[in-house]
Design an enzyme around this catalytic site. Structure first.
Site, short mmCIF file in Angstrom:
data_model
loop_
_atom_site.label_atom_id
_atom_site.label_comp_id
_atom_site.label_asym_id
_atom_site.label_seq_id
_atom_site.Cartn_x
_atom_site.Cartn_y
_atom_site.Cartn_z
N TRP A 82 0.95 -1.20 0.19
CA TRP A 82 -0.06 -0.12 -0.08
C TRP A 82 0.86 1.49 0.16
CZ3 TRP A 82 -4.15 -1.58 -1.93
CH2 TRP A 82 -4.85 -2.55 -1.57
N ARG A 89 14.07 -1.05 7.99
CA ARG A 89 15.06 -1.31 7.34
C ARG A 89 15.93 0.05 7.45
NH1 ARG A 89 11.42 -0.35 2.86
NH2 ARG A 89 11.00 -2.31 2.72
N HIS A 120 0.46 -9.34 -1.36
CA HIS A 120 1.09 -9.92 -0.06
C HIS A 120 0.51 -11.16 0.48
CE1 HIS A 120 3.61 -6.63 1.49
NE2 HIS A 120 3.20 -6.12 0.38
N HIS A 149 5.55 -9.84 6.59
CA HIS A 149 4.84 -8.82 5.95
C HIS A 149 4.15 -9.47 4.64
CE1 HIS A 149 6.90 -5.00 6.93
NE2 HIS A 149 7.89 -5.98 7.36
N ASP A 160 -1.09 -4.99 5.40
CA ASP A 160 -0.41 -5.78 4.50
C ASP A 160 -1.06 -6.91 4.06
OD1 ASP A 160 1.89 -4.37 4.43
OD2 ASP A 160 3.29 -5.63 5.74
N ASP A 167 0.67 -1.02 -4.70
CA ASP A 167 1.18 -0.60 -3.62
C ASP A 167 0.61 0.81 -3.66
OD1 ASP A 167 2.09 -2.61 -2.26
OD2 ASP A 167 4.27 -2.06 -2.76
N HIS A 203 -0.01 -2.17 11.17
CA HIS A 203 0.96 -2.46 9.62
C HIS A 203 0.43 -3.65 9.03
CE1 HIS A 203 3.95 -1.31 6.62
NE2 HIS A 203 4.02 -2.67 6.58
N HIS A 220 3.63 -5.35 -8.42
CA HIS A 220 3.34 -5.13 -7.05
C HIS A 220 3.46 -3.75 -6.72
CE1 HIS A 220 4.06 -6.66 -2.65
NE2 HIS A 220 4.22 -5.45 -2.35
N ASP A 280 7.65 -0.93 8.02
CA ASP A 280 8.48 -0.72 6.41
C ASP A 280 9.46 0.21 6.74
OD1 ASP A 280 6.85 -2.42 4.96
OD2 ASP A 280 5.61 -0.82 4.37
N HIS A 290 -1.35 2.68 3.91
CA HIS A 290 -1.29 2.30 5.33
C HIS A 290 -2.05 3.48 6.04
CE1 HIS A 290 0.55 -1.44 5.43
NE2 HIS A 290 1.64 -1.34 4.60
#
Length: 272
Positions: free
Chosen positions: A22, A69, A146, A83, A140, A179, A136, A175, A66, A27
């Site tokens: 998304w 990272r 997903h 996820h 997802d 998203d 989250h 994807h 997300d 989200h």
């Protein structure tokens, strides 16, 4: 119209890499929708957990998982499989031993984190982190890709040919289109899109009375969308009617995700 939309998507860089369900807008919309349906007791519990956060709202933490990272790479790596779940190759019938070894998939992550959130004996920090994960991951699991195919990494490896659709050429993947590309092509900002989604019927798959959340049903329903005829554009070419046909499906999934998130949070936090 399709040429204008796709050209705008490419120019504005609305196909992010790597993809994450998304995107930030989607989200936040799920979290905003969920807030509408929270009970007073749940809202109070959420506010207590979020006290001290930079943006102490459900929308403010919706993309936290997300962003790991960047601000916590070790945790991000350890939870990266939480996820998604790949089961479209198996007819969208969930098999834990095959699709979620060691509990590393979105289905089990939602269950475990919702349980931590509901446990008032747990430290505040653990429950706050669980809240961030739940907000989250419920988003997802409602993004169809997903819960899609493993062979193309949930559409990340399915490249779309846009050369015929825009004078600038180029391409993206399925994807990324799901998203954020289809959402942002509307040109609506968060408040306007929220108003649009609030006008849609709010249905749920979950019974809404007790934990655990119905994450298996959510994932299997999302997976079924991936297997519908036309979900994967023929010959990897984005046809002139793809956005018009599939954006309503994406929006319905966002609306459903908001309702299901509220069900989950009310079950975890609504009783004292």
């Amino acid at each position: 119209m399709i040429r204008t939309l796709i050209a705008c998507l490419l120019v504005l860089g609305l196909f992010p890499a790597p993809a994450s369900a998304w995107g930030r807008l989607g989200h936040r919309l799920v979290a905003d929708l969920a807030w509408d349906d929270l009970t007073p007791a749940t809202r109070a519990a959420v506010a207590q957990l979020l006290a001290g956060e930079p943006e102490p709202t459900l929308a403010g933490i919706a993309s936290w998982a997300d962003e790991l990272r960047d601000h916590d790479p070790e945790l991000g790596k350890r939870t990266s499989k939480w996820h998604y779940v790949n089961m479209a190759e198996d007819g969208c019938v969930y098999q834990p031993e095959r699709h979620c070894r060691n509990g590393d998939c979105v289905i089990e992550a939602i269950r475990v984190q919702a349980g931590i959130l509901a446990d008032r004996k747990r430290p505040q920090a653990e429950r706050l982190q669980a809240l961030k994960f739940v907000v989250h991951f419920v988003g997802d699991v409602h993004q169809p890709l997903h819960a899609g195919y493993g062979h193309d990494k949930g559409g990340n490896d399915f490249q779309l040919n846009l050369d015929q659709a825009t004078p600038t050429g180029g391409g993206s993947n399925l994807h990324s289109l799901w998203d954020s590309g289809m959402l942002k092509a509307t040109g609506l900002d968060e408040p306007a899109y929220l108003q649009r989604l609030r006008a849609m019927p709010a249905a749920t798959l979950a019974p809404g009375k007790a934990l655990p959340p119905q994450s298996v049903a959510w994932a299997e329903a999302s997976c079924a969308i991936v297997r519908r005829p036309g979900f994967y554009p023929a010959n990897a070419k984005l046809g002139p009617d793809y956005l018009q046909a599939w954006r309503p499906v994406a929006e319905a999934q966002l609306r459903l995700a908001g309702a299901e998130l509220a069900v989950t949070l009310n079950a975890a936090l609504g009783k004292r």
